[in-house]
Design an enzyme around this catalytic site. Sequence first.
Site, PDB file in Angstrom:
ATOM      1  N   HIS A  28       2.933   0.635   1.302  1.00 50.12           N
ATOM      2  CA  HIS A  28       3.457   0.646   2.671  1.00 50.12           C
ATOM      3  C   HIS A  28       4.848   1.275   2.667  1.00 50.12           C
ATOM      4  O   HIS A  28       5.767   0.748   2.054  1.00 50.12           O
ATOM      5  CB  HIS A  28       3.531  -0.782   3.243  1.00 50.12           C
ATOM      6  CG  HIS A  28       2.210  -1.283   3.747  1.00 50.12           C
ATOM      7  ND1 HIS A  28       2.089  -2.093   4.839  1.00 50.12           N
ATOM      8  CD2 HIS A  28       0.951  -1.062   3.295  1.00 50.12           C
ATOM      9  CE1 HIS A  28       0.811  -2.356   5.066  1.00 50.12           C
ATOM     10  NE2 HIS A  28       0.093  -1.754   4.137  1.00 50.12           N
TER      11      HIS A  28
ATOM     12  N   TYR B 278       5.972  -6.948  12.938  1.00 50.24           N
ATOM     13  CA  TYR B 278       6.768  -8.162  13.176  1.00 50.24           C
ATOM     14  C   TYR B 278       7.106  -8.161  14.660  1.00 50.24           C
ATOM     15  O   TYR B 278       7.722  -7.209  15.147  1.00 50.24           O
ATOM     16  CB  TYR B 278       8.065  -8.122  12.350  1.00 50.24           C
ATOM     17  CG  TYR B 278       7.875  -8.309  10.859  1.00 50.24           C
ATOM     18  CD1 TYR B 278       7.634  -7.218  10.032  1.00 50.24           C
ATOM     19  CD2 TYR B 278       7.942  -9.575  10.287  1.00 50.24           C
ATOM     20  CE1 TYR B 278       7.456  -7.386   8.653  1.00 50.24           C
ATOM     21  CE2 TYR B 278       7.777  -9.753   8.915  1.00 50.24           C
ATOM     22  CZ  TYR B 278       7.530  -8.662   8.108  1.00 50.24           C
ATOM     23  OH  TYR B 278       7.364  -8.836   6.752  1.00 50.24           O
TER      24      TYR B 278
ATOM     25  N   PRO C 218       9.297 -17.399   5.414  1.00 50.16           N
ATOM     26  CA  PRO C 218       8.451 -16.266   4.981  1.00 50.16           C
ATOM     27  C   PRO C 218       8.717 -14.965   5.738  1.00 50.16           C
ATOM     28  O   PRO C 218       8.161 -13.937   5.406  1.00 50.16           O
ATOM     29  CB  PRO C 218       7.035 -16.776   5.255  1.00 50.16           C
ATOM     30  CG  PRO C 218       7.199 -17.812   6.302  1.00 50.16           C
ATOM     31  CD  PRO C 218       8.527 -18.437   6.089  1.00 50.16           C
TER      32      PRO C 218
ATOM     33  N   LYS D  29      10.138 -12.936   0.980  1.00 53.57           N
ATOM     34  CA  LYS D  29      11.013 -12.953  -0.200  1.00 53.57           C
ATOM     35  C   LYS D  29      10.680 -14.059  -1.204  1.00 53.57           C
ATOM     36  O   LYS D  29      11.313 -14.131  -2.259  1.00 53.57           O
ATOM     37  CB  LYS D  29      12.483 -13.112   0.250  1.00 53.57           C
ATOM     38  CG  LYS D  29      13.043 -11.887   0.945  1.00 53.57           C
ATOM     39  CD  LYS D  29      13.062 -10.696   0.032  1.00 53.57           C
ATOM     40  CE  LYS D  29      13.194  -9.381   0.785  1.00 53.57           C
ATOM     41  NZ  LYS D  29      12.637  -8.273   0.025  1.00 53.57           N
TER      42      LYS D  29
ATOM     43  N   TYR E  92      14.539  -5.305   2.529  1.00 57.23           N
ATOM     44  CA  TYR E  92      13.095  -5.564   2.574  1.00 57.23           C
ATOM     45  C   TYR E  92      12.406  -5.090   1.295  1.00 57.23           C
ATOM     46  O   TYR E  92      11.574  -5.795   0.720  1.00 57.23           O
ATOM     47  CB  TYR E  92      12.466  -4.882   3.796  1.00 57.23           C
ATOM     48  CG  TYR E  92      11.094  -5.426   4.147  1.00 57.23           C
ATOM     49  CD1 TYR E  92       9.950  -4.960   3.504  1.00 57.23           C
ATOM     50  CD2 TYR E  92      10.941  -6.440   5.094  1.00 57.23           C
ATOM     51  CE1 TYR E  92       8.693  -5.474   3.797  1.00 57.23           C
ATOM     52  CE2 TYR E  92       9.688  -6.960   5.399  1.00 57.23           C
ATOM     53  CZ  TYR E  92       8.563  -6.475   4.744  1.00 57.23           C
ATOM     54  OH  TYR E  92       7.325  -6.986   5.032  1.00 57.23           O
TER      55      TYR E  92
HETATM   56  C1  PHB Z   1       1.452 -12.101   4.649  1.00 53.00           C
HETATM   57  O1  PHB Z   1       0.754 -11.082   4.548  1.00 53.00           O
HETATM   58  O2  PHB Z   1       0.993 -13.262   4.472  1.00 53.00           O
HETATM   59  C2  PHB Z   1       2.915 -11.946   4.987  1.00 53.00           C
HETATM   60  C3  PHB Z   1       3.462 -10.675   5.032  1.00 53.00           C
HETATM   61  C4  PHB Z   1       4.809 -10.515   5.347  1.00 53.00           C
HETATM   62  C5  PHB Z   1       5.588 -11.633   5.603  1.00 53.00           C
HETATM   63  C6  PHB Z   1       5.036 -12.926   5.548  1.00 53.00           C
HETATM   64  C7  PHB Z   1       3.696 -13.085   5.245  1.00 53.00           C
HETATM   65  O3  PHB Z   1       6.906 -11.470   5.921  1.00 53.00           O
END
Ligand code: PHB
Length: 389
Positions: free
Chosen positions: A72, A200, A292, A296, A384
């Site tokens: 990604h 997001y 989450p 991280k 990130y």
């Molecule tokens: C997930 O794919 O479970 C996931 C991805 C990014 C995040 C949190 C969870 O920031």
Amino acid sequence: MKTQVAIIGGGPSGLLLSQLLHTRGIESIVLERKTKDYVLSRIRAGVLEQGLVRLLEEAGCAERLHAEGYVHDGTLVSYGDEMFRVDFTEHTGTPVIVYGQTEVTRDLYAAREAAGGIIEYEVEDVVINNADSDAPYITYTVGGEPRRVDCDFVAGCDGFHGISRQTIPLDVRREYEKVYPFGWLGILSETPPVNHELIYANSTRGFALCSMRNENLSRYYIQCSLSDKPEDWTDEAFWQELKRRIPADQAAKLVTGPSIEKSIAPLRSFVTEPMRYGNLFLCGDAAHIVPPTGAKGLNTAASDVHYLYNGLRAFYETGSREGIDSYSEKALKRVWKAERFSWWFSSLMHRYPHQSEFDLKMQIADLEFLRSNKAAQQAMAENYVGLPY
Ligand code: PHB
Ligand code: APR
């Protein structure tokens, strides 16, 4: 039994450390409270920083990751119907890899088993004895039978609810915590992801996240009340709420389906200092927790493992104690930066109780600035993809 490094906890931290030590001929034993199947049943974030990818390559466990993981180069950030992209590779030259954490753990178990690694499952009554001496030892039971492992060092990789952190005396330990006033309701569905990159989403109804595991396994989250229970949400109610929180054009193409997993996770920021006590070293969730939002958790556990592995390797190969003596200070420097990014991104993207109209305006102004300012996007991208070890 005698070993060089006794590792408590057979999650990603413990397994990665054990496998890396093995590549240098350093013996370890992993003591895991649950069964392997139980450990592999945990659904966790699947975004891997390059630092973790490199460690898995060094551990000889990255073949499937490179074959099945998804590169990604950026992520999408939305607010209302507005959406913009932060290009990691443009700003940092580095992408992230999307690959389920369950698969990372599966690959690590396979590597340990192939190498004849000793992993004891369903251990109970684990006690770390003489941690602050030159002869620590672990006592525990398996099926009621008492066991003992004498070792040089103990790695506490037993997560937030483990016993390792508790072994550090209260007058030595300093704990820092922030509990968030909401949770994440997450589902897995055997449906194609709504977008090939993560979304997001900040919305007036609360945060949402669109993620994935592969082209027919999607992972979605919506911010929910701490009083919610998974059974309070039908699949239909979840899908309807998710559609309200992501841009209309994304909602229009969302493929819904039955959830194959549904759970609620609380959000917490937590750090314990120091991460070392005598010959006990804390790694990963045993020492720190992040919300989450920035993915991280595993990636910060990885940098802990990197510092501890290299410190132990230097000790056994050269007798130098510099790496183990500086472990806690070095690990905490990066831990606190991950805590900050996770807290910042959570503050930017979630609805908080009692937020004033001014607070909401500040969130949108922050998002508009992130959307339009190269330096702001660079800062987000660098955090990130993972700050240097
Ligand atoms: C997930 O794919 O479970 C996931 C991805 C990014 C995040 C949190 C969870 O920031
Ligand atoms: N004795 C033995 N094992 C224990 C004990 C104990 N007393 N207590 C807990 N464990 C085991 C748990 O069963 C679990 O398998 O320790 C392991 C800890 O694993 P995680 O909680 O996954 O923590 P860690 O390995 O540090 O992983 C770090 O990866 O799991 C993801 O995102 C998650 O942030 C986390 C990151």
